[in-house]
Design an enzyme around this catalytic site. Sequence first.
Site, PDB file in Angstrom:
ATOM      1  N   HIS A   5      15.763   8.623   9.589  1.00 26.18           N
ATOM      2  CA  HIS A   5      14.801   8.162   8.588  1.00 26.18           C
ATOM      3  C   HIS A   5      14.297   9.329   7.732  1.00 26.18           C
ATOM      4  O   HIS A   5      14.367   9.285   6.496  1.00 26.18           O
ATOM      5  CB  HIS A   5      13.635   7.477   9.307  1.00 26.18           C
ATOM      6  CG  HIS A   5      12.566   6.945   8.410  1.00 26.18           C
ATOM      7  ND1 HIS A   5      12.412   5.617   8.130  1.00 26.18           N
ATOM      8  CD2 HIS A   5      11.564   7.572   7.728  1.00 26.18           C
ATOM      9  CE1 HIS A   5      11.391   5.438   7.318  1.00 26.18           C
ATOM     10  NE2 HIS A   5      10.852   6.622   7.060  1.00 26.18           N
ATOM     11  N   GLU A   6      13.806  10.363   8.392  1.00 24.01           N
ATOM     12  CA  GLU A   6      13.254  11.495   7.637  1.00 24.01           C
ATOM     13  C   GLU A   6      14.344  12.259   6.890  1.00 24.01           C
ATOM     14  O   GLU A   6      14.109  12.779   5.793  1.00 24.01           O
ATOM     15  CB  GLU A   6      12.483  12.426   8.575  1.00 24.01           C
ATOM     16  CG  GLU A   6      11.334  11.765   9.328  1.00 24.01           C
ATOM     17  CD  GLU A   6      10.335  11.060   8.429  1.00 24.01           C
ATOM     18  OE1 GLU A   6      10.227  11.424   7.236  1.00 24.01           O
ATOM     19  OE2 GLU A   6       9.661  10.126   8.915  1.00 24.01           O
ATOM     20  N   HIS A  50      14.882  10.538   3.599  1.00 25.46           N
ATOM     21  CA  HIS A  50      13.901  10.997   2.611  1.00 25.46           C
ATOM     22  C   HIS A  50      14.328  12.335   2.012  1.00 25.46           C
ATOM     23  O   HIS A  50      14.291  12.534   0.793  1.00 25.46           O
ATOM     24  CB  HIS A  50      12.538  11.184   3.277  1.00 25.46           C
ATOM     25  CG  HIS A  50      11.712   9.950   3.397  1.00 25.46           C
ATOM     26  ND1 HIS A  50      11.478   9.084   2.356  1.00 25.46           N
ATOM     27  CD2 HIS A  50      11.032   9.440   4.464  1.00 25.46           C
ATOM     28  CE1 HIS A  50      10.695   8.097   2.764  1.00 25.46           C
ATOM     29  NE2 HIS A  50      10.413   8.284   4.043  1.00 25.46           N
ATOM     30  N   HIS A  58      -2.407   5.734   8.335  1.00 24.92           N
ATOM     31  CA  HIS A  58      -1.594   5.413   7.160  1.00 24.92           C
ATOM     32  C   HIS A  58      -2.469   4.998   5.974  1.00 24.92           C
ATOM     33  O   HIS A  58      -2.208   5.415   4.837  1.00 24.92           O
ATOM     34  CB  HIS A  58      -0.612   4.285   7.484  1.00 24.92           C
ATOM     35  CG  HIS A  58       0.668   4.744   8.088  1.00 24.92           C
ATOM     36  ND1 HIS A  58       0.767   5.109   9.412  1.00 24.92           N
ATOM     37  CD2 HIS A  58       1.911   4.900   7.569  1.00 24.92           C
ATOM     38  CE1 HIS A  58       2.010   5.466   9.667  1.00 24.92           C
ATOM     39  NE2 HIS A  58       2.723   5.356   8.578  1.00 24.92           N
ATOM     40  N   PHE A 104      -6.037   5.077   5.834  1.00 25.14           N
ATOM     41  CA  PHE A 104      -7.311   5.761   5.648  1.00 25.14           C
ATOM     42  C   PHE A 104      -7.174   7.279   5.509  1.00 25.14           C
ATOM     43  O   PHE A 104      -8.130   7.940   5.109  1.00 25.14           O
ATOM     44  CB  PHE A 104      -8.265   5.437   6.801  1.00 25.14           C
ATOM     45  CG  PHE A 104      -8.678   3.993   6.840  1.00 25.14           C
ATOM     46  CD1 PHE A 104      -9.394   3.429   5.795  1.00 25.14           C
ATOM     47  CD2 PHE A 104      -8.331   3.185   7.911  1.00 25.14           C
ATOM     48  CE1 PHE A 104      -9.771   2.091   5.817  1.00 25.14           C
ATOM     49  CE2 PHE A 104      -8.702   1.844   7.952  1.00 25.14           C
ATOM     50  CZ  PHE A 104      -9.420   1.293   6.897  1.00 25.14           C
ATOM     51  N   ALA A 105      -6.011   7.827   5.841  1.00 27.46           N
ATOM     52  CA  ALA A 105      -5.821   9.270   5.698  1.00 27.46           C
ATOM     53  C   ALA A 105      -4.426   9.595   5.183  1.00 27.46           C
ATOM     54  O   ALA A 105      -3.997  10.738   5.246  1.00 27.46           O
ATOM     55  CB  ALA A 105      -6.064   9.970   7.029  1.00 27.46           C
ATOM     56  N   GLY A 142      -1.119   7.914   2.307  1.00 31.89           N
ATOM     57  CA  GLY A 142      -0.958   7.362   0.963  1.00 31.89           C
ATOM     58  C   GLY A 142      -0.722   5.871   0.922  1.00 31.89           C
ATOM     59  O   GLY A 142      -0.312   5.344  -0.106  1.00 31.89           O
ATOM     60  N   TYR A 143      -0.992   5.171   2.043  1.00 27.28           N
ATOM     61  CA  TYR A 143      -0.574   3.776   2.136  1.00 27.28           C
ATOM     62  C   TYR A 143      -1.702   2.772   1.951  1.00 27.28           C
ATOM     63  O   TYR A 143      -1.544   1.607   2.311  1.00 27.28           O
ATOM     64  CB  TYR A 143       0.120   3.537   3.483  1.00 27.28           C
ATOM     65  CG  TYR A 143       1.523   4.091   3.512  1.00 27.28           C
ATOM     66  CD1 TYR A 143       2.609   3.318   3.141  1.00 27.28           C
ATOM     67  CD2 TYR A 143       1.753   5.401   3.895  1.00 27.28           C
ATOM     68  CE1 TYR A 143       3.895   3.830   3.151  1.00 27.28           C
ATOM     69  CE2 TYR A 143       3.035   5.933   3.910  1.00 27.28           C
ATOM     70  CZ  TYR A 143       4.098   5.136   3.535  1.00 27.28           C
ATOM     71  OH  TYR A 143       5.364   5.660   3.546  1.00 27.28           O
TER      72      TYR A 143
END
Length: 661
Positions: free
Chosen positions: A473-474, A477, A605, A607-608, A610-611
């Site tokens: 996955h990473e 990216h 995700h 609250f801290a 970018g989601y």
Amino acid sequence: MDDNPFLQDSPFPRFDLVSPEAARAALPVLLERTEAAVAAVEARAESTWDGRVAALTRATEPLWRAWHLVGHANATCNSQAWRDLKDEFQERIVAISLRIAQSRPLYDSLRAIPLDGLPEGRRRVVEAALRDARDSGVALEGRDKERFAEISARLAALSTKFANNVLDATKAFALDLPEKDDVAGLPDSVKTLCAAAWNSAHPDAPAAATAEAGPWRVTLEQAVFGPFLQYSERRDLREKVYRARMTRASSGELDNGPVISEILALRREMAGLVGFPDYARLALDSRMAGTTEAVRYMIDRIAAASVPRAKAETDDLRAFAAANGAGPEFAPWDVAYWTRRRLESLHGYSPESLRPYFPFPNVLDALFALAKSLFGVCVEPCDGEAPVWNPDVRFFRVREPDGGATIAHFYLDPYSRPETKRGGAWMDSFRDRALMPDGSVRAPLALLCLNQAPPSGGKPSLMTLGEVETLFHEFGHSLQCMLTRVDDPECSGISNIEWDAVELASQFMENWCTRPDVLRSLSRHVETGGTLPDELIAKIRGAATFCQGRAVSRQLSFAEVDLDLHERVPSSALPDAAAAWRKAAEKYESVPRMPEDRFLEGFTHIFAGGYAAGYYSYMWADILAADAFSAFEEAGADDPAARAGVGRRYAATVLAMGGSR
């Protein structure tokens, strides 16, 4: 100051010199220089790409590069000194960012750039910059403009506080287990991690703990927490660990409840200042979905298929547990344990039994070989050619085939360091591809961070299949960052890609993990050297959709509560937020959450990260990724030539074009 790493534009950051003290000396200089450089761009008021867009990038890049290093240090080498440094300068960083976004001269010169004469990528950058300026309050005046700036600074501080509270709460829990009965059922790999954790906490003990004899320490880091719930035969201990994890950062000085309430209230107020009825619509203004209605339509369609299946899976799991000696109660801390046992009964293997087949070095080599066959690039280790922030960090070069030109470099930080490194896995970009003034091309520089178990007992890190998927996955990216062919940094790599499309390249790569030929190449038994036998590969593929109804429904509960909190919840008070979470969980999840569940207080995700109003992005992009992978299946995914042909096309479009399309 010449040797200050935060003031250098060296090919690779001088991590051997990076320190809070160096940052504290450099940031005031960079802030002053950036203010002057931005003012100069404003004064010229040029309405051309080079005079306005590229000039602003050049004016701000040194500051953003330095601040990026501060963020990286807080994520991978966290300490009170780094936290204090970030707190000290964060308000000024937010202020200059807003000063640029809200600059009327910069906005007016951008609006005057003739779009018809620009290539598509540059046109998209200009259009996105105009939209972002409007959404950042460029039209605001007086007190409204001041209030928007106050909110932005406060939200940045609250986001950092939320993340620190989760990290500290995770580190604060430990369950020491002195007796062998306490670790009944645990695999050797987990006992090894727990013994190492005990030794780390008791450096002056007269005798060191061992995997065989203990004592053991259970922590909440994912490499321990997940397997412990899967394998521990001690239901009482599973409950203790589960409760600790699900109530992280929900009491005392680390309580994120008040932080959540303030974040939600400020986001709502921010959206209202720039003309949106709620924060969700503000966030979606820059995303592929565009509207909350489009997101909810997707959620409803997926739920129609997944929720009934999730219920059937849970009914089957309860019946299986009852038939195999479980008591009448079936609680959340029973789910992972009985799911693992049901997998073993249906498919004849357990997740832990696969670890010996996936030594980390071999998995890496096979991943790089796959990238070469699909995309025609070569990945080579070049450890020692650039400073790193931890001895475990690896450094790699990406080349054109047959020893051709260097395309990019990347760092790989693979192992868990619970005292200083935040949890999870992520990809980051230290440097985007760019065409330089002298005509040379600046190659991208990427980062992959994982949190798998470190090597122990003379053996390399042995991976679960889930950890292999995370690596893929990473790496997906990072490929989009590194294989871009766009020369403008404003839209090269992952820059300018819509947030709900950015997971396409990562989730696309996950599809390769369970292809039979890829599984064989990934596997090399740590003791025998043998690859996964065909029978076991067949079992793994047969279990590919095992309990996926529950897994998807769980993701739907996260996506819906995120959207509800930012669109529908009438107030920002924590009880209302908690009620929204219970409602979403009850709607989608087939195993009731415990009444004391405080999942939101650890939901980094939204609250801290970018989601916010964007957790749905994983599913949105997964649909795109499935479409992309289907092109390989239609061409013949088992045919190397056909696969390579589609792979080159994928590389030339999705990966190469980045945010220019």
